[in-house]
Design a protein around this motif. Structure first.
Motif, PDB file in Angstrom:
ATOM      1  N   GLY A  21      72.658 113.372  24.209  1.00 13.00           N
ATOM      2  CA  GLY A  21      72.588 114.112  25.455  1.00 13.00           C
ATOM      3  C   GLY A  21      73.760 113.923  26.387  1.00 13.00           C
ATOM      4  O   GLY A  21      73.764 114.472  27.502  1.00 13.00           O
ATOM      5  N   VAL A  22      74.768 113.163  25.995  1.00 15.80           N
ATOM      6  CA  VAL A  22      75.953 112.975  26.848  1.00 15.80           C
ATOM      7  C   VAL A  22      76.689 114.310  26.978  1.00 15.80           C
ATOM      8  O   VAL A  22      76.813 115.068  26.010  1.00 15.80           O
ATOM      9  CB  VAL A  22      76.877 111.898  26.247  1.00 15.80           C
ATOM     10  N   VAL A  23      77.164 114.567  28.210  1.00 14.87           N
ATOM     11  CA  VAL A  23      77.955 115.769  28.470  1.00 14.87           C
ATOM     12  C   VAL A  23      79.285 115.341  29.071  1.00 14.87           C
ATOM     13  O   VAL A  23      79.318 114.667  30.112  1.00 14.87           O
ATOM     14  CB  VAL A  23      77.227 116.740  29.424  1.00 14.87           C
ATOM     15  N   ILE A  24      80.377 115.720  28.439  1.00 13.82           N
ATOM     16  CA  ILE A  24      81.721 115.381  28.914  1.00 13.82           C
ATOM     17  C   ILE A  24      82.432 116.695  29.215  1.00 13.82           C
ATOM     18  O   ILE A  24      82.708 117.497  28.323  1.00 13.82           O
ATOM     19  CB  ILE A  24      82.488 114.557  27.874  1.00 13.82           C
ATOM     20  N   GLY A  25      82.718 116.908  30.496  1.00 16.36           N
ATOM     21  CA  GLY A  25      83.252 118.177  30.948  1.00 16.36           C
ATOM     22  C   GLY A  25      84.757 118.296  30.819  1.00 16.36           C
ATOM     23  O   GLY A  25      85.434 117.424  30.260  1.00 16.36           O
ATOM     24  N   PRO A  26      85.300 119.369  31.387  1.00  9.66           N
ATOM     25  CA  PRO A  26      86.722 119.667  31.231  1.00  9.66           C
ATOM     26  C   PRO A  26      87.633 118.557  31.736  1.00  9.66           C
ATOM     27  O   PRO A  26      87.400 117.968  32.796  1.00  9.66           O
ATOM     28  CB  PRO A  26      86.908 120.939  32.058  1.00  9.66           C
ATOM     29  N   TYR A  27      88.671 118.272  30.944  1.00  3.71           N
ATOM     30  CA  TYR A  27      89.791 117.413  31.330  1.00  3.71           C
ATOM     31  C   TYR A  27      89.372 115.960  31.605  1.00  3.71           C
ATOM     32  O   TYR A  27      90.091 115.241  32.311  1.00  3.71           O
ATOM     33  CB  TYR A  27      90.543 117.996  32.535  1.00  3.71           C
ATOM     34  N   CYS A  28      88.255 115.532  31.083  1.00  2.00           N
ATOM     35  CA  CYS A  28      87.889 114.120  31.176  1.00  2.00           C
ATOM     36  C   CYS A  28      88.636 113.312  30.114  1.00  2.00           C
ATOM     37  O   CYS A  28      89.051 113.839  29.083  1.00  2.00           O
ATOM     38  CB  CYS A  28      86.383 113.941  30.980  1.00  2.00           C
ATOM     39  N   THR A  29      88.774 112.009  30.385  1.00  2.00           N
ATOM     40  CA  THR A  29      89.383 111.091  29.427  1.00  2.00           C
ATOM     41  C   THR A  29      88.468 109.879  29.272  1.00  2.00           C
ATOM     42  O   THR A  29      88.078 109.259  30.265  1.00  2.00           O
ATOM     43  CB  THR A  29      90.775 110.627  29.909  1.00  2.00           C
ATOM     44  N   VAL A  30      88.128 109.555  28.033  1.00  2.00           N
ATOM     45  CA  VAL A  30      87.214 108.440  27.741  1.00  2.00           C
ATOM     46  C   VAL A  30      87.885 107.524  26.726  1.00  2.00           C
ATOM     47  O   VAL A  30      88.300 107.958  25.647  1.00  2.00           O
ATOM     48  CB  VAL A  30      85.868 108.958  27.188  1.00  2.00           C
ATOM     49  N   GLY A  31      87.986 106.232  27.090  1.00  2.00           N
ATOM     50  CA  GLY A  31      88.695 105.271  26.253  1.00  2.00           C
ATOM     51  C   GLY A  31      87.868 104.735  25.096  1.00  2.00           C
ATOM     52  O   GLY A  31      86.660 104.974  24.994  1.00  2.00           O
ATOM     53  N   PRO A  32      88.505 103.926  24.239  1.00  3.74           N
ATOM     54  CA  PRO A  32      87.867 103.491  22.990  1.00  3.74           C
ATOM     55  C   PRO A  32      86.749 102.473  23.165  1.00  3.74           C
ATOM     56  O   PRO A  32      85.907 102.324  22.268  1.00  3.74           O
ATOM     57  CB  PRO A  32      89.027 102.895  22.190  1.00  3.74           C
ATOM     58  N   ARG A  33      86.726 101.742  24.264  1.00  4.37           N
ATOM     59  CA  ARG A  33      85.705 100.700  24.439  1.00  4.37           C
ATOM     60  C   ARG A  33      84.630 101.113  25.439  1.00  4.37           C
ATOM     61  O   ARG A  33      83.897 100.280  25.958  1.00  4.37           O
ATOM     62  CB  ARG A  33      86.372  99.404  24.877  1.00  4.37           C
ATOM     63  N   VAL A  34      84.528 102.385  25.674  1.00  5.10           N
ATOM     64  CA  VAL A  34      83.555 102.931  26.632  1.00  5.10           C
ATOM     65  C   VAL A  34      82.249 103.233  25.913  1.00  5.10           C
ATOM     66  O   VAL A  34      82.242 103.743  24.784  1.00  5.10           O
ATOM     67  CB  VAL A  34      84.116 104.203  27.295  1.00  5.10           C
TER      68      VAL A  34
END
Length: 265
Positions: A21-34
């Motif tokens: 159910g996670v939603v990641i919108g436009p132009y977000c940045t998520v790192g490898p240990r998140v």
């Protein structure tokens, strides 16, 4: 199963842990240990870095930056953490930093908080549940904040301060000392200005409890006798009143900052 939805413009490291159910919108940045727990929403232009966990149903608004290195010259890249609880609302331009190697090693944010535009949580802080930060409320490192605290707009809190449960820090206050549970502080530099009566009434504390808190407040901060004597008197008179004893225990507990006291003018 409700697979994560990721906008094609977002940059998400394949090693990031994304739950249902996670939603990641436009132009977000998520790192490898998140780690993003179920139903977390990053609306747009959010950056999440470091060893950061965001709890279920938390919503993060644009241009927030979570988990980037602490603003502490002693930080040397140690593997520290930022842990954000459930159902928080994190508005635009909020920053929250992980702990440091010389501190607790983590910053911990509770559940059901509301963090308004531009608010900041520094390294090694511990934040309780149902906390509200108004716009640009700012914490230094190692601050401890109890449940239901409200921090007014543009208020700033010195490193190592403790703020007790259900207390209120007025807008624009510069807080350098500890705040008792249920207290209200205001000013530059902030002084204790009584109890947070509005907050107590809103949260359903009984009339008798508020009466007892007011009586204990008058006793503890009276001019007669020494502070040690007044604390002993409060322990004797209000031993069966848990809210009063919470204040007494707070005052008697270990602290790195002085206690915020009423103005004596």
């Amino acid at each position: 199963m409700n697979a994560p939805r990721i906008d094609p413009t977002a940059i998400v490291d394949p090693a990031a842990e994304l739950h249902d159910g996670v939603v990641i919108g436009p132009y977000c940045t998520v790192g490898p240990r998140v780690t993003l727990k179920p139903r977390v929403q990053l609306i747009s232009h959010v950056t999440v870095s470091g060893r950061t966990t965001i709890g279920e149903d938390t919503v993060v608004h644009p241009f927030s930056a979570l988990g980037f290195p602490p603003q502490d010259f002693k930080y040397k890249g140690e593997d520290t953490r930022l842990i954000i609880g459930q159902r928080n609302i994190i508005r635009e331009h909020v920053t929250m930093h992980p702990g440091t190697g010389v501190g607790r090693g983590e910053t911990r944010v509770g559940d059901d908080g509301y963090y308004m535009i531009g608010s900041h949580i520094a390294h090694d802080c511990i934040i309780g549940d149902r906390v509200t930060f108004a716009n640009n409320g700012t914490l230094g490192g190692y601050v401890q904040i109890g449940d239901y605290v409200m921090l007014g707009g543009l208020a700033a809190v010195h490193q190592h301060c403790r703020i007790g449960r259900h207390s209120f820090v007025a807008g624009g206050a510069i807080l350098t000392n500890d705040v008792i549970p249920f207290g209200m502080v205001q000013g530059n530099t902030a002084r204790l200005a009584g109890l947070n009566l509005v907050g107590l009434k809103r949260r359903g504390f009984s009339r008798q409890t508020i009466h007892d808190l007011r009586a204990a407040y008058r006793l503890l901060f009276a001019r007669e006798g020494t502070f040690k004597e007044r604390i002993a008197d409060a322990k004797s008179l209000f031993a069966d009143r848990p809210e009063v004893m919470e204040i007494v225990d707070f005052i008697s507990g270990e602290a790195e900052r002085p206690l915020c006291l009423p103005d004596r003018d």
